[in-house]
Motif scaffolding. Sequence first.
Motif: not given
Lengths: 300, 483, 317, 103
Positions: A85-86, A89-90, A93-94, A146, C55, C58, C61-62, C230, C232
Amino acid sequence: MIATALAILAALGVGAALTWVLERLFWQPGSEPGPAHIAEIGRNLDIVNSDRWLLPAGPVVALAGVALAMVVVPFGPGLIGRDLRIGVFYVIVVIDFVVLGLALAGWGTDTPDAVEACYRIIAQLVAYVVPLGLAYVGVIMMARSLSTVAIVEAQNGLWFVVLQPIGFVLYLVTGLMQSYRAPFLEPFAVSIGGGVLGACGGWSALLWRIALAGVLFLVAAIGAVLYLGGPNGPVLPGWVWMIIKTYGLMALMLGLGRTVRPLSTASMLALSWKILIPLGLLNVLLVGGFILLGIGPSRP
Amino acid sequence: MPEAGSMSCMDLWAVGPEMVLAGLALVLVPIAGWARGPWRRLPSVAAFVGLVIAMGLTAPMLTAAPREAFCGTYAVDPFRAFYQLVIEAGTIITLLALASHFRGAEQEAQAPVALLMASVGGMGLAAATDLGLIVLFLQMVSFPSYLLVLLVRSDRPAQEATLKYFLYGAAALAVMAYGLTFLFGLTGSLNLRVIGANLAGADAAWVAFAFGLVLIGYGFEMTLVPFHVWAPDVFQGATAPVSGFVSVVPKVAAFAGLLRLLLEALPDSLVAWPVVLAIVAAVTMSFGNLVALRQTSLKRLLAYSSIAQAGYMLMAIAVAERTPDALPAISYYFVAYLCMNLAAFAVLAQVERMLGSDELDAVRGLGRRAPWPAAALALALLSLAGIPPLAGFAGKVFLLMAAIEGGFVWLAVIAALNMTVALYYYAVVIAEMYFREPERTEAVAPGAGYAWATCLCAAGTIVFGIAPKLALSLAQLGSVMLR
Amino acid sequence: MSEAFEIVAFGISAFIAIAGALGMATTMSMFRSGIFLMSSFIGVAGLFILLTADLIGLLQIMMYIGGFLVMILFMVMVMHDPGGAMMAGMDMAFVERWFSKGLVPREPPHSGHSDMHADHGQEQRAHDRQSHAMPQSNAGDHRGHSVHHDEHADDDDQSMQDMDDSGHEGHAAHHGNDKSGMDMGGMDMSMVTPVRPAAAWLAGAIGVVLVSMLLLRPTWRVVNAMPDPDSARRIGQLLMEKYMIAFEGAGFLILIGIFGAVLLARPTIYPDDASRRARVAVDKKPEPIAAEGLVPLAVPDKQAGQHEPHQSEEHGA
Amino acid sequence: MIVPLTAYLIVGAILFAIGVYTVIAQRAAVMILMGIEVLLNAIGLNIIAFWRFTAPTDYSAQIFAILIITIGAIEMAIGLALVMLLYRQRQTVEVDAYAELKR
C-alpha cells in the motif's frame, strides 16, 4: 511467485546488459567513463588497509537494496512481487541502501580516493533526495495512493507525463543523479581513480555492475510507472509495454545525460537547491491547482 | 474548500497566542540573518510587539470556562492562560535586557528569534494534554535554550555550558519519553485525562516506574537535585540575561507541565507521589542553599539559589492534590520569582557588560558606584531571601501555609530553616555592595532596556509584596484546570 | 504470515537491533559505530514492520540512512581516529574485541608517548595560526586590521598552547592507571571514560531490573483487534485533524533545528573577503566596557568611548 | 501475533540499557549523541509495540513515534552543528576536555 521473481531477474539482467551497451554507445572518447566502465571484473586487487567487514558488505547491501525495490515494480497485471500500500514510499526508502553500500565500500577501502568518493556520494544524496521526493509527490497527489498498482490504474486515461511535464523533467534529472550517470559522474570521476569502483575487482566488481545497472533500470521502471502509465498500452501485452517504456526511458536518460557537460558535486548541489527544488514546489502547486479544477483522473 | 468533517477538531483561537509568536519567529528567521546595522533592532521590536499581542490574546482565557481543543490534545483553561502569561512576561523582560546587552552586536538580531521559539515551546507545554505534544513542546523549549546559551559562539565558558546543557537535556528528555510510553501501555491512550481514568486498576509498580522516569525529565528542566548538575555551569557560562531566561521560562513551563500531568493523569492513591516529591523538595532546597553559601561567582550563586527556589515550589506541588490552596500559592510564587530573579539577572548583566566579570568583587561598593541598579539588586536579593514586605516574603508564606495544610509540617520546618540559611548568602552580596569601600569607579553599563527590565521587575516585587491580593487573585483565577 | 515466519523474522530483527546497538557502544572504530547504529535502526524498523506499523518502519529507515550517513561523515572529520586503526591492537574487553574484529591495526604515525603530545601541540599551533588566530586578532584590534596582527596572534597562540598542554596533563593523570595495558599512542584517543566499568554495571542493572519486571508483571491489557492495514491514510487524517498541533509543532521544531544549525555552524572566517571578515568579527562576546577587567582603576571617565568599537565594526561591514 | 508483547518490550528494554551505557561511558560528544539515538529508538519500539497490542485502532501512538523520529533527527542536526563549532574552536569534542566551569 517464483516465475515472477525469475521474470524480474531476467528483466534486471537484460537491463544491466543493455545499460552496458548504451553506456558504450553514448560514450565519446575523452569524456568521463560511466560506472559501467570502471568496475573491471578482471582486476585483482589487494587492498592493504581495508576494513574487512565493511568492504565486502558494500556491494551486497547495494544489490540487496535494488532487489528489494524490484518487488513493488508492476510489470503487468498480476506481474508484481507484492503490491504494497505504500509502494512508492518503499521504493524511495529501499533505494537508499545503494547509497549506504557505496558509502560502506568507500570507507572500507580506506584509500584517499575511495573516501573522497564516499563524501561525494553522500553529497549527491543530499542533492537529489528532496527534489526526487517532490517529483513523487505530484504523482501521489493525483493518484491519491502510494501503491504502484493504483498509480498505474490512475493513468488509464491519460499519462501523468502530459499533466505534469515539470515533474517528469525533474524526475529524469534526479533519476540521473540517483543512478550516478552522466552528467552526474563526479563520485566515479577519473580524477579520483574511479572512486569506490576503482578499488574493486572480481566478484565485487560484478556485483557493483549489476547493482548500479539495476539502479538505473529501477529508476527507469519507476519513472515509467509514475509518468508513462506503466504496463498500460494498446495491442501488446502489458509486460511488453513496460519493458519498452523502461528501456526507452533508460536510453533517453543516458543519451540526454551525455549531451550535457559533467557537473561537479558543488554545482550539482547548487542546481538542486536553486533550481530543482523550486521547480518541484511549483509542480506540486500546479498539481494542487489541477486537482482543485477537477483535471486529472476521476475521483472514486 | 475543506470538508466540514475534517475540521471538527480545529479551534484556532485555542492556539492564537502560540500562532502569533510562531508566525513571527518564522518571519524573523530570515530577517535575523539579513539585518545589518541599525536594522538589527527590528527583530527585538517586532518580538516585543508580538509578545504584547500574544499577552492580549492569552488574557481572556483567564476567565474562560475550561474546555478542550483539537480533540482533547490541547487545553483551553485559566491554568494554562496564567502560566502562559508568566512565560510571556518573562520573555518580554528578558528581551528588554538582551536588547541592551547585545546592542549593535550581531546577536541583537538573533536573540529575539530564539527567545520567541523557546516561549512558544513553554506556552505549548503549559497547555498540552497529550503525551506526544508534551514531548514535542519539552524539546521545543529546550532547543532554543541551548542556542541562547551559545549566543556568543567564541566564548569558551558558553561553549562548555552549551555542550553540557545539550547532552544532559537530550538524555534526560529521552529517558522521560521512555517513561511516558509505559503510561501509554498501561492505559492505551496518550490523553492525560483518559490516562487518569484508566490508571485506576493499573499495577502500582509500573506507574511508579513511569512516574520516576517522567520526574527525571521534568526534574531536569526544573533543576531538582539529582538532575540539577547542568544548571550551575550553564548559568555561569551563559550571558546574564540568558541565565535569567533559563532560570525562569523553562522552569515555569516544566512546573506547569508537571502540575498538569500530576493532577490530570496520576491519581493520588496510586503512587506515593506527594511523599516522593516532598523528599525531593527537601533535598533540593537544602542542597541548593548549602552549596550557594560557598559561591563567589554571582551567576553561580543565583543558580544555586534558583535550585533552592525550585525546592520551595516543589513543596507546594507535593500537596497540590491535597489542598486547594497549593495551586494559587505556586502560581503566586512564580510571579514573585519572575520579578525578583529577572531583576537580579538584569542588574548582573549590567555589571557583567561593564566589567566583563560576575565575581563578588565586581559588585563591591556598587551602592556608591551605581545607586539605582544596586538598590534594585538589593531589593531582588532581599525578596529572594524572603524579607517582608516584598513579594518573595508573601510567596514563601503562602507556600509554607500550603505545605502545613497539606500535612507536611516537617517539610515546612525544613523549608523555614533553609530560608534562614539562605539569608546569609544574600546578605553577603548586599554587604559587599553597601558596606565595602568601592575599589573601582565605574558605574554599570547604561541601556534603556536594562532600566526598563529592572524597573518593571522591581515594581512587581514591591507592588505584589505590599498588596499580595493583586497577584493572588490572578493566581486563584489561574488555578482552575481542565480535569 | 505464517507463525514460523513471524518468529524467525522477529528473531532476526531483534538480533540485528540489539547486536547493532551493542556494536555501536563497544567497537573501537567510530565509523563502524555509526554503521552499527544504522543496522540497529534497520533492525528496529524490521520490528516495526512486523508490528504492522510499516509506514513508521520505512520512515525510520529513510530518516536514519540519509541523516546518519551525513552525520558519520562529519564525525569522521572531527575525530582523531575515526577508523579505529590505532585502537585496534589495544587492550579490550571481550565484546569490544569482537565488534572490532576485522579492523586492521596500523602503526600510529607517532610512536611513544611524549612524541605524540609534542606533535599534537605542533599541529594545534599550526592550525591556530591558520584559522583561530585570525578572527581573534581582528576583534581584539579595533584600530586597523593588519597593524597589530602578529602580536595578537602570538598571544593567542601562547594561551591556546598553554590550555592545550594543561588539558593533556589532565588526561594523562586521569587515565594514569590504565596506561600499563597499552603500548601505543596516548590514552587521549580512547573512546571511553574511566567510569566505563561502573557504567556497564549500571546499564546491566537497569537492563536486568527492567527485563525481570517485564517478565514478572506484564499487566498490560492486550486486545485482539487488527489494525487497519492502510495505516498511511489513517495517520494522514490524524495529522490533519486531531494532531494538527503536533504536525505544525514538528514543522516549527524543524525550523528551530534549521535556525539553530545555521546559527551555530555558519562560518566565522572568510579569508578572501575583507569586508565579510570585519562583519564576522562582531560574533564575539561584547567587550567589557571597562576593558581592564577587575584591576582597580584610578581614571574615572572610562565610559566615554563605550560604543565606539561596535560602531567602527559596523562601518567596516 | 505469535510473538508476545513482552518480547518486543524486552528488546526495547535492552536497547534502553545499551543507550544508558553509551551515554555514560563514551567520551566523544558524537558517541553520546548516538547513545541518545538508541534511547529514542527504544522509545519508538516501546510505543509501537504497545500500540499494536493494547490499542491497535488508535493511531495516536504512531504520531508519537513520528514525533520521536523527528526529534531524533533535529537533535542530530543541532548536535552536529554544535560539535562542528566546538571542534573548529577547540580542536576537540571529547566531553571531559570541557571542565573549566567548576565552582
